[in-house]
Design a protein around this motif. Structure first.
Motif, PDB file in Angstrom:
ATOM      1  N   ARG A 105       0.899  -1.157   0.000  1.00  0.00           N
ATOM      2  CA  ARG A 105       0.000   0.000   0.000  1.00  0.00           C
ATOM      3  C   ARG A 105       0.933   1.200   0.000  1.00  0.00           C
ATOM      4  N   LEU A 106       1.412   1.604  -1.156  1.00  0.00           N
ATOM      5  CA  LEU A 106       2.531   2.533  -1.291  1.00  0.00           C
ATOM      6  C   LEU A 106       3.804   1.871  -0.783  1.00  0.00           C
ATOM      7  N   ARG A 107       3.823   1.451   0.482  1.00  0.00           N
ATOM      8  CA  ARG A 107       4.961   0.726   1.054  1.00  0.00           C
ATOM      9  C   ARG A 107       4.606  -0.744   1.192  1.00  0.00           C
ATOM     10  N   ASN A 108       5.628  -1.585   1.248  1.00  0.00           N
ATOM     11  CA  ASN A 108       5.398  -2.998   1.548  1.00  0.00           C
ATOM     12  C   ASN A 108       4.793  -3.138   2.941  1.00  0.00           C
ATOM     13  N   PHE A 109       3.779  -3.993   3.094  1.00  0.00           N
ATOM     14  CA  PHE A 109       3.322  -4.342   4.430  1.00  0.00           C
ATOM     15  C   PHE A 109       3.550  -5.828   4.710  1.00  0.00           C
ATOM     16  N   ALA A 110       3.822  -6.610   3.665  1.00  0.00           N
ATOM     17  CA  ALA A 110       4.109  -8.034   3.853  1.00  0.00           C
ATOM     18  C   ALA A 110       4.955  -8.535   2.699  1.00  0.00           C
ATOM     19  N   CYS A 111       5.787  -9.523   2.987  1.00  0.00           N
ATOM     20  CA  CYS A 111       6.573 -10.200   1.956  1.00  0.00           C
ATOM     21  C   CYS A 111       6.445 -11.708   2.176  1.00  0.00           C
ATOM     22  N   LEU A 112       6.004 -12.396   1.138  1.00  0.00           N
ATOM     23  CA  LEU A 112       5.797 -13.844   1.178  1.00  0.00           C
ATOM     24  C   LEU A 112       6.965 -14.532   0.485  1.00  0.00           C
ATOM     25  N   ILE A 113       7.644 -15.391   1.221  1.00  0.00           N
ATOM     26  CA  ILE A 113       8.806 -16.106   0.700  1.00  0.00           C
ATOM     27  C   ILE A 113       8.326 -17.385   0.007  1.00  0.00           C
ATOM     28  N   PRO A 114       8.987 -17.799  -1.095  1.00  0.00           N
ATOM     29  CA  PRO A 114       8.602 -19.072  -1.718  1.00  0.00           C
ATOM     30  C   PRO A 114       8.571 -20.196  -0.689  1.00  0.00           C
ATOM     31  N   PRO A 115       7.537 -21.034  -0.713  1.00  0.00           N
ATOM     32  CA  PRO A 115       7.377 -22.056   0.319  1.00  0.00           C
ATOM     33  C   PRO A 115       8.547 -23.026   0.396  1.00  0.00           C
ATOM     34  N   GLN A 116       8.951 -23.326   1.613  1.00  0.00           N
ATOM     35  CA  GLN A 116       9.982 -24.317   1.868  1.00  0.00           C
ATOM     36  C   GLN A 116       9.318 -25.686   2.054  1.00  0.00           C
ATOM     37  N   GLN A 117      10.094 -26.672   2.370  1.00  0.00           N
ATOM     38  CA  GLN A 117       9.569 -28.034   2.462  1.00  0.00           C
ATOM     39  C   GLN A 117       8.598 -28.202   3.621  1.00  0.00           C
ATOM     40  N   THR A 118       8.857 -27.498   4.730  1.00  0.00           N
ATOM     41  CA  THR A 118       8.026 -27.706   5.920  1.00  0.00           C
ATOM     42  C   THR A 118       7.344 -26.445   6.438  1.00  0.00           C
ATOM     43  N   LYS A 119       7.580 -25.294   5.817  1.00  0.00           N
ATOM     44  CA  LYS A 119       6.970 -24.074   6.329  1.00  0.00           C
ATOM     45  C   LYS A 119       6.929 -22.985   5.261  1.00  0.00           C
ATOM     46  N   VAL A 120       6.089 -21.989   5.534  1.00  0.00           N
ATOM     47  CA  VAL A 120       5.972 -20.789   4.706  1.00  0.00           C
ATOM     48  C   VAL A 120       6.336 -19.600   5.589  1.00  0.00           C
ATOM     49  N   LEU A 121       7.224 -18.740   5.100  1.00  0.00           N
ATOM     50  CA  LEU A 121       7.646 -17.573   5.864  1.00  0.00           C
ATOM     51  C   LEU A 121       7.019 -16.310   5.295  1.00  0.00           C
ATOM     52  N   VAL A 122       6.513 -15.466   6.202  1.00  0.00           N
ATOM     53  CA  VAL A 122       5.985 -14.156   5.833  1.00  0.00           C
ATOM     54  C   VAL A 122       6.669 -13.120   6.717  1.00  0.00           C
ATOM     55  N   TYR A 123       7.152 -12.030   6.090  1.00  0.00           N
ATOM     56  CA  TYR A 123       7.760 -10.947   6.851  1.00  0.00           C
ATOM     57  C   TYR A 123       6.815  -9.748   6.838  1.00  0.00           C
ATOM     58  N   LEU A 124       6.564  -9.189   8.019  1.00  0.00           N
ATOM     59  CA  LEU A 124       5.590  -8.120   8.190  1.00  0.00           C
ATOM     60  C   LEU A 124       6.258  -6.851   8.704  1.00  0.00           C
ATOM     61  N   LYS A 125       5.616  -5.706   8.437  1.00  0.00           N
ATOM     62  CA  LYS A 125       6.108  -4.421   8.927  1.00  0.00           C
ATOM     63  C   LYS A 125       5.646  -4.121  10.344  1.00  0.00           C
ATOM     64  N   ALA A 126       4.957  -5.053  10.977  1.00  0.00           N
ATOM     65  CA  ALA A 126       4.536  -4.871  12.363  1.00  0.00           C
ATOM     66  C   ALA A 126       5.762  -4.778  13.277  1.00  0.00           C
ATOM     67  N   ASP A 127       5.641  -4.031  14.351  1.00  0.00           N
ATOM     68  CA  ASP A 127       6.728  -3.849  15.313  1.00  0.00           C
ATOM     69  C   ASP A 127       6.852  -5.103  16.187  1.00  0.00           C
ATOM     70  N   PRO A 128       7.957  -5.827  16.103  1.00  0.00           N
ATOM     71  CA  PRO A 128       8.097  -7.057  16.901  1.00  0.00           C
ATOM     72  C   PRO A 128       8.027  -6.812  18.402  1.00  0.00           C
ATOM     73  N   THR A 129       8.427  -5.610  18.849  1.00  0.00           N
ATOM     74  CA  THR A 129       8.420  -5.316  20.281  1.00  0.00           C
ATOM     75  C   THR A 129       7.007  -5.100  20.807  1.00  0.00           C
ATOM     76  N   ALA A 130       6.043  -4.912  19.903  1.00  0.00           N
ATOM     77  CA  ALA A 130       4.652  -4.698  20.311  1.00  0.00           C
ATOM     78  C   ALA A 130       3.826  -5.974  20.192  1.00  0.00           C
ATOM     79  N   VAL A 131       4.495  -7.089  19.892  1.00  0.00           N
ATOM     80  CA  VAL A 131       3.814  -8.367  19.671  1.00  0.00           C
ATOM     81  C   VAL A 131       4.315  -9.387  20.690  1.00  0.00           C
ATOM     82  N   ASP A 132       3.410 -10.229  21.187  1.00  0.00           N
ATOM     83  CA  ASP A 132       3.827 -11.341  22.045  1.00  0.00           C
ATOM     84  C   ASP A 132       4.412 -12.438  21.166  1.00  0.00           C
TER      85      ASP A 132
END
Length: 295
Positions: A224-251
């Motif tokens: 949305r103008l800026r990236n808010f999520a990045c989806l990595i090509p799926p690996q054998q056992t998991k899918v990785l998504v990187y978010l712009k959310a603040d990790p310090t504000a998340v449990d």
């Protein structure tokens, strides 16, 4: 309002709530250029860049977005029917003078950044006081990536950007590549993780209006103008998504979420989400929305 961003220019509170336009166009340009990465997700490269062609001209702002795509930003104080055509004229010049832009990136950001420019998806961002319905229709008919962004001042301390229209375009070369290899690249073809990645894609695109996707070899960006999520090509056992959310504000939950600030990884965002099942995807949806709203 969809795409609304509120940027504080000082630490004081709001004294007025009535929106207003800038006194002069240069005020908008100066403010955006000073905070371009925070506002647009674009690294600032040059202001009033003079182009060498018969008709001449000056590109208001040049930059490189977080996916490596060249960005032209044009500003108008109010509504101006010529801003899109002016920007497209400069984009045509840019695409026929790649070496000049590459040299600018190399001088400002280094050799590595210059070698990784995403020429298949150059962007034009028009920042103006307003746009007409004809402007919105025009960008949707064009093959280039164009964002129409309405600005407003609120008092003397607050400034907002609202996306009016956003269209991602592709060159003929990129379209041919998509026909040859549709969908997100998969490290392990088929299987549950590929299906999970497809489900993640559907959820991210469905978060709201004005979302565009940009495919790179290493990831797919959701913007949305800026990236808010990045989806990595799926690996054998998991899918990785990187978010712009603040990790310090998340449990953070081991094996599900991880703070990757300062750690090298493909894509953008400091919060890593690890998905292995449909249940993980359900758990992640609040985090997806948090990142979407903050972008």
């Amino acid at each position: 309002m969809s795409g609304l961003k509120l940027f504080h220019t000082t630490n004081s509170g709001v004294t007025e709530v009535t929106p207003r336009l800038a006194a002069v166009e240069a005020d908008v340009q100066d403010l955006v250029e000073a905070h371009m990465e925070a506002m647009l997700g674009v690294t600032f490269l040059a202001s009033e860049y003079v182009i060498d062609c018969v008709d001449g001209g000056r590109i208001d702002s040049l930059g490189l977005d977080e996916n490596g795509a060249p960005v032209i930003v044009e500003y108008k104080r109010g509504t101006d029917a010529g801003v899109i055509n002016q920007g497209l004229f400069y984009m045509a010049w840019l695409m026929s003078h790649k070496s000049a832009f590459r040299s600018l990136v190399r001088d400002r950001l280094g050799v590595t950044a210059a070698s990784q420019i995403l020429w298949s998806a150059p962007r034009l961002i028009c920042v103006a006081g307003d746009f007409t319905r004809y402007d919105v229709h025009a960008v949707r008919e064009h093959r280039r990536s164009i964002d129409l962004v309405r600005y407003r001042y609120f008092g003397s301390d607050h400034f907002s950007l609202e996306t009016v229209a956003s269209v991602i375009g592709h060159t003929a070369k990129a379209k041919r590549a998509r026909r040859r290899a549709p969908g997100l690249p998969v490290r392990q073809h088929g299987g549950a993780m590929a299906e999970l990645a497809a489900a993640v894609d559907e959820v991210l695109v469905g978060l709201g209006a004005g979302i565009t996707r940009l495919q790179r070899k290493q990831y797919r960006a959701y913007q949305r103008l800026r990236n808010f999520a990045c989806l990595i090509p799926p690996q054998q056992t998991k899918v990785l998504v990187y978010l712009k959310a603040d990790p310090t504000a998340v449990d953070l939950v081991p094996g599900f979420t991880r703070d990757v600030a300062g750690l090298g990884h493909h894509g953008t965002g400091d919060l890593e989400v690890q998905l292995r099942t449909e249940r993980d995807l359900e758990r992640a949806q609040d985090l997806f929305r948090l990142s979407y709203v903050s972008a």
